[in-house]
Scaffold this active site. Structure first.
Site, PDB file in Angstrom:
ATOM      1  N   ARG A   9       0.817  -1.206   0.000  1.00  0.00           N
ATOM      2  CA  ARG A   9       0.000   0.000   0.000  1.00  0.00           C
ATOM      3  C   ARG A   9       0.860   1.269   0.000  1.00  0.00           C
ATOM      4  NH1 ARG A   9      -4.317   1.709   4.733  1.00  0.00           N
ATOM      5  NH2 ARG A   9      -5.390   3.347   3.564  1.00  0.00           N
ATOM      6  N   HIS A  22       0.449   4.282  -2.711  1.00  0.00           N
ATOM      7  CA  HIS A  22       0.145   5.656  -2.331  1.00  0.00           C
ATOM      8  C   HIS A  22       1.291   6.602  -2.649  1.00  0.00           C
ATOM      9  CE1 HIS A  22      -3.418   4.780   0.604  1.00  0.00           C
ATOM     10  NE2 HIS A  22      -3.537   4.163  -0.551  1.00  0.00           N
ATOM     11  N   ASN A  77      -4.001   8.163   4.442  1.00  0.00           N
ATOM     12  CA  ASN A  77      -2.860   7.606   5.182  1.00  0.00           C
ATOM     13  C   ASN A  77      -2.948   7.771   6.693  1.00  0.00           C
ATOM     14  OD1 ASN A  77      -1.550   6.914   2.720  1.00  0.00           O
ATOM     15  ND2 ASN A  77      -0.759   9.008   2.535  1.00  0.00           N
ATOM     16  N   HIS A  96      -6.011  -5.442  -3.057  1.00  0.00           N
ATOM     17  CA  HIS A  96      -6.904  -5.590  -1.902  1.00  0.00           C
ATOM     18  C   HIS A  96      -7.174  -7.049  -1.589  1.00  0.00           C
ATOM     19  CE1 HIS A  96      -8.734  -1.243  -2.033  1.00  0.00           C
ATOM     20  NE2 HIS A  96      -7.464  -1.271  -1.679  1.00  0.00           N
TER      21      HIS A  96
END
Length: 304
Positions: A48, A52, A80, A180
Site C-alpha cells: 500500500r 500511495h 494515510n 486488496h
C-alpha cells in the site's frame, strides 16, 4: 506526461544496482520476509505504501517524509492518517541495505518498489522484475496526496478518471485493485457502504455491522477479502458475490464496463498474476526522478 515517462523509463533498469551494490535486492528481500513472517499484515502495508507513493507525484518516496516546517507530510493525508503502516520496516530495510552497500546507494523510492514486490511474493503472489534507478524527492505534499489517492467512496467513473490521470487504464484499475486481496480496512472507510448501499450481499453487510457500528468504532478493522493473509483471486470472487468491502471495490462489479475483467480474474489465477505483475511494473514507472533529479536519502524520513 508521455514524453516525461518515456525519458525516465529509459533510465530505469532491473540491473541498476548490479555493480554499485550487488547485495541490495537480496538484503531487501530478507528484511521483508522476516517482517511478513512476524506479521502477515505488514505485506499489505508495504504494498500500500508503494501504491500511495506512486499516486501522488510519481514513485519518488515522498510518502516516507515526516512533517517539518517546510513539509506537510503525506502521512497526514486522509488516505494515510492512522492507517498507513510499515514505515519502521522501511527504516530497517534502509539501514540493512546501506550497511550491505557500504554507503547510501539505494533510494528509498526503489526500496518501496522492491519491498512491495517481495511482500506480494511472501504472501503467495507473483513476482516481477522491478525496474530500478529512481531517486528520492526532496519534498512532499499532503494536499497533493488528498487530491491524488483514490478514495474508498469513489464511483467507477471517478476511479477510471483517477487512474487515467496517472497514465493507467481500466485494465490497470481492475488489476491493481487486486492488491486488496491482502490486508485490512478501517470501519470508517466502509461504514457508508454497509449501511447505505444496495449492491452488497445482505448477510455480508450484517456481519460487518457487528464490527462497524453506526456510531463509533471507526478504527475497527475488517479484512479486505476472505483470505486477507494470502495473495489470491478471492478478492474478485467476493466482488462477483457482492461481498466487496469498500464501495469502490464493489463498483468494479456493478453492471459497468469492468464486470467482465472481474469475472475473468475470479476464475483464472494465472491471468491475474501475469496481469498484476505487468501493471505493477507500469505503475512503478509513473514519473520517477532519475539522473540528477532528487537525491538518495540517508534517512528515508528526512531530506538530506
Amino acid at each position: 506526461f508521455a514524453s516525461i515517462a518515456t525519458s525516465a523509463l529509459s533510465q530505469l533498469s532491473p540491473n541498476y544496482y548490479d555493480y554499485s551494490c550487488p547485495k541490495a535486492l537480496s538484503t531487501i528481500k530478507s528484511v521483508v520476509e522476516a517482517s511478513v513472517q512476524k506479521e502477515r499484515r505488514m505485506g499489505a502495508s508495504l504494498l500500500r505504501l508503494h501504491f500511495h507513493d506512486c499516486f501522488v507525484n510519481g514513485c519518488d518516496g515522498s510518502i516516507l517524509l515526516d512533517s517539518t516546517s517546510s513539509i506537510d507530510s503525506e502521512k497526514n493525508a486522509a488516505a494515510n492518517l492512522q492507517s498507513a503502516r510499515g514505515f519502521e520496516v522501511v527504516d530497517d530495510i534502509k539501514k540493512a541495505v546501506d550497511e550491505a552497500c557500504g554507503k547510501p546507494v539505494v533510494s528509498c523510492a526503489d526500496i518501496l518498489a522492491v519491498a512491495a514486490r517481495d511482500s506480494v511474493v511472501a504472501l503467495g503472489g507473483p513476482s516481477w522484475k522491478v525496474r530500478l534507478g529512481r531517486r528520492d524527492s526532496t519534498t512532499a505534499s499532503r494536499e497533493a496526496a488528498d487530491a491524488s489517492i483514490p478514495a474508498p467512496f469513489f464511483s467507477l467513473s471517478e476511479l477510471i478518471t483517477n487512474f487515467k490521470n496517472h497514465g493507467l487504464d481500466e485494465k490497470d484499475l481492475v488489476v491493481l485493485s487486486g492488491g486488496h486481496s491482502i490486508g485490512f480496512a478501517r470501519c470508517v472507510t466502509f461504514k457508508d457502504h454497509i449501511y447505505n448501499d444496495s449492491n452488497i450481499d445482505p448477510n455480508f453487510a450484517q456481519q460487518l455491522r457487528y464490527i462497524c457500528p453506526t456510531n463509533g468504532g471507526d478504527s475497527n478493522l475488517s479484512p479486505l477479502d476472505s483470505t486477507a493473509a494470502k495473495f489470491d483471486i478471492n478478492y474478485y470472487s467476493n466482488l462477483v458475490q457482492k461481498k466487496g468491502l469498500l464501495h469502490s471495490d464493489q463498483e468494479l462489479f456493478n453492471g459497468g464496463s469492468t464486470d467482465e475483467l472481474v469475472k475473468e480474474y475470479s476464475d483464472d489465477t494465472e491471468d491475474f498474476y501475469e496481469d498484476f505483475a505487468n501493471s505493477m511494473i507500469k505503475m512503478g514507472n509513473i514519473q520517477p526522478l532519475t539522473g540528477n533529479q532528487g537525491e538518495i536519502r540517508v534517512n528515508c524520513r528526512n531530506v538530506n
